[in-house]
Design an enzyme around this catalytic site. Structure first.
Site, mmCIF file in Angstrom:
data_model
loop_
_atom_site.group_PDB
_atom_site.id
_atom_site.type_symbol
_atom_site.label_atom_id
_atom_site.label_comp_id
_atom_site.label_asym_id
_atom_site.label_seq_id
_atom_site.Cartn_x
_atom_site.Cartn_y
_atom_site.Cartn_z
ATOM 1 N N ARG A 195 73.516 -32.952 -30.611
ATOM 2 C CA ARG A 195 72.389 -33.880 -30.438
ATOM 3 C C ARG A 195 71.045 -33.162 -30.588
ATOM 4 N NH1 ARG A 195 73.086 -38.559 -25.909
ATOM 5 N NH2 ARG A 195 74.859 -39.644 -26.834
ATOM 6 N N LYS A 201 54.184 -37.598 -42.684
ATOM 7 C CA LYS A 201 52.811 -37.491 -42.176
ATOM 8 C C LYS A 201 52.062 -36.340 -42.841
ATOM 9 C CE LYS A 201 50.085 -36.795 -37.977
ATOM 10 N NZ LYS A 201 50.065 -36.824 -36.497
ATOM 11 N N HIS A 224 67.834 -77.802 -58.925
ATOM 12 C CA HIS A 224 66.673 -77.695 -58.041
ATOM 13 C C HIS A 224 67.094 -77.663 -56.570
ATOM 14 C CE1 HIS A 224 63.917 -77.935 -61.360
ATOM 15 N NE2 HIS A 224 64.442 -79.075 -61.758
ATOM 16 N N GLU A 260 73.099 -72.933 -66.640
ATOM 17 C CA GLU A 260 72.320 -71.710 -66.420
ATOM 18 C C GLU A 260 73.167 -70.601 -65.804
ATOM 19 O OE1 GLU A 260 69.285 -70.883 -67.167
ATOM 20 O OE2 GLU A 260 68.097 -72.691 -67.440
#
Length: 526
Positions: free
Chosen positions: A69, A142, A278, A330
């Protein structure tokens, strides 16, 4: 950009969960004389490839502790990343504390999302929350004036090319820094969402939504609007999991309509076809075979189906592909397709074929979002569904068995039609769809008119709605809406109920001798 603007490399820290491209990156750095620092599995992979690498613990003089850790959360690492090379005071402090500059940080994070998706327990998920990685990423981003931050193997090629030119430019470092902060923000958003789910909190006080851009689109709903397609990582079959097999690039409207069609077709267990135009279904049918479902769905509104989106809940077979190919379409979206079906459609160069790998569950959870000025609305996906046991017969006549099956079918369709919605169904297929009207009466009449048009196109003299059933996504506020449905030829009606004039509507149904059931659930869709 001149060579003097470029940042040379002396020392790099490589610590990645995703090892893709790691060896190539490490080799390119060593070829330029850059010293490598690394941890754990990354160091092992680099050494096995024959590359010289120094363990971070050897560099810092501090061992990894607490089961790993703590390994990079030390001044020798963060000082080397954050120290400003242009400030004498920073350089002096780094020299005083024997802190060597680190010019490149290459980090990607513990696979938290993959761990959660695997079904791991809470303790395992928590152990896969990266701490040191985000800290190094944010520190390097940074200080991007002096440090390069890489968080994605896709960035390695551009970085290696910059090395060959003498180093990275400020513009490149700014780009990668911005991407780094997006990376950690997305990671934190996933963790925050997981914690909310652990608490059983679907709508937390602060909601973070993260997406990864999959592609820039030519434009949005209209040519003057910019647009892109983002994926959220939601574990759900659909547009985000689709492979495009053929056809030109998908537009914003294609993607929106295809999603609507595929979510609708997923409602049905039997072979089903949904045709969308649509974002509204203009034909829906189930049948023993897909080709039969196609013919029944197309019969509902063949005019609107031209140039539409076709969704299937079964793999596309060659016979169905041949039938669909006779109409300008389509997009076709399906969980899969046979090689013979693909060959048939390959002759339609502009037709997009999308294969998703599966069908989404219509009753699964998840969230949907809609933007408003200054914010967004969030809600759970409409996973509501009613079965026969939930229906309440409110008229003197009860539906027949076939009417009941068609009523349930019609109400599932209504869930996917823009409000106000009125749907007519006969024998497992829509025969009239009225969508998005301000008046429910208008929706009922438009659906009936389109049904008559479809009948005339098929050489029939009676509207397809004659003898049908009808569904309304919300209650009839007055009897006039129901009377319009009756006039269209419907013999049974399904609606939520709940109006203060319910009895007036029930009386109108009884007077006409039709059956009506209440669901107690509505399906507004705006």
């Amino acid at each position: 950009m001149t060579s003097s603007d470029r940042l040379p490399m002396r020392r790099a820290l490589l610590s990645v969960s995703d090892k893709a491209g790691l060896i190539e990156l490490g080799r390119a750095l060593i070829d330029k004389g850059v010293a490598l620092l690394s941890t754990g599995g990354s160091a092992k992979a680099l050494r096995e490839a024959g590359l010289e690498v120094t363990d971070v613990s050897d560099h810092t003089g501090f061992p990894e502790i607490l089961d790993g850790r703590v390994k990079t959360l030390v001044p020798q690492i963060h000082g080397g990343i954050l120290g400003r090379r242009d400030l004498e005071s920073h350089r002096a402090q780094m020299d005083a504390h024997s802190i060597a500059p680190i010019d490149l940080v290459c980090v990607n994070l513990y696979p938290f999302a993959a761990t959660v998706a695997s079904g791991a327990d809470a303790d395992t998920c928590i152990e896969n929350i990266d701490i040191g990685g985000p800290a190094m990423i944010r520190a390097a981003a940074k200080n991007h004036d002096h440090v390069v931050i890489l968080t994605d193997p896709d960035q390695y090629g551009a970085f290696i090319a910059a090395l060959d030119q003498g180093g990275t430019t400020l513009a490149e470092r700014q780009l990668w820094a911005g991407q780094a902060y997006a990376h950690t923000a997305s990671y934190d958003a996933m963790i925050a969402s997981w914690f909310a789910r652990q608490r059983g909190e679907a709508l937390p006080a602060v909601m973070t939504v993260s997406g990864t851009r999959r592609e820039l689109l030519r434009y949005g709903e209209n040519p003057h609007q910019d647009a892109a397609f983002y994926t959220t990582g939601e574990n759900r079959f659909g547009i985000a999991t689709a492979r495009q097999i053929q056809g030109k690039a998908l537009s914003y409207n294609n993607l929106n309509d295809t999603d609507a069609a595929f979510e609708a077709v997923a409602e049905f267990d039997a072979p089903a076809i949904v045709i969308v135009k649509h974002a509204n279904p203009c034909g829906v049918a189930t049948a023993p075979t897909l080709v039969e479902a196609w013919k029944a769905a197309l019969r509902c509104d063949p005019v609107s189906a031209f140039g539409g989106i076709v969704a299937l809940n079964r793999p596309l077979d060659v016979e169905t592909a041949e039938q669909i190919a006779t109409l300008f379409t389509e997009v076709i979206v399906a969980p899969d397709a046979s090689e013979e079906a693909k060959a048939v459609l390959s002759r339609k160069k502009n037709l997009r074929l999308l294969l998703t790998g599966g069908v989404p569950s219509p009753v699964s959870g998840g969230m949907t979002f809609k933007s408003v000025a200054g914010g967004f609305l969030a809600q759970e996906r409409d996973a509501g569904r009613v079965g026969p046991e939930a229906l309440r017969v409110v008229t003197k006549r009860a539906p027949t068995g076939q009417e009941m099956a068609d009523l349930l079918f019609a109400f599932r369709v209504a869930k996917h039609v823009k409000s106000n919605a009125v749907i007519y169904v006969r024998d497992g297929a829509t025969v009239g769809i009225g969508a998005g009207q301000m008046s429910r009466v208008d929706s009922a009449r438009i659906a009936a008119r389109k049904s008559m048009d479809a009948a005339e196109a098929a050489g029939e003299s009676v509207a397809l709605t004659e003898g049908s059933v009808a569904a309304s996504d919300a209650f009839f506020p007055f009897a006039d809406g129901l009377e319009s449905v009756i006039a269209a030829g419907a013999k049974a009606v399904i609606q939520p109920g709940g109006s203060i004039r319910d009895q007036e509507v029930i009386d109108a149904a009884d007077a006409a001798g039709i059956a009506m059931v209440f669901t107690g659930m509505r399906h507004f869709r705006h």
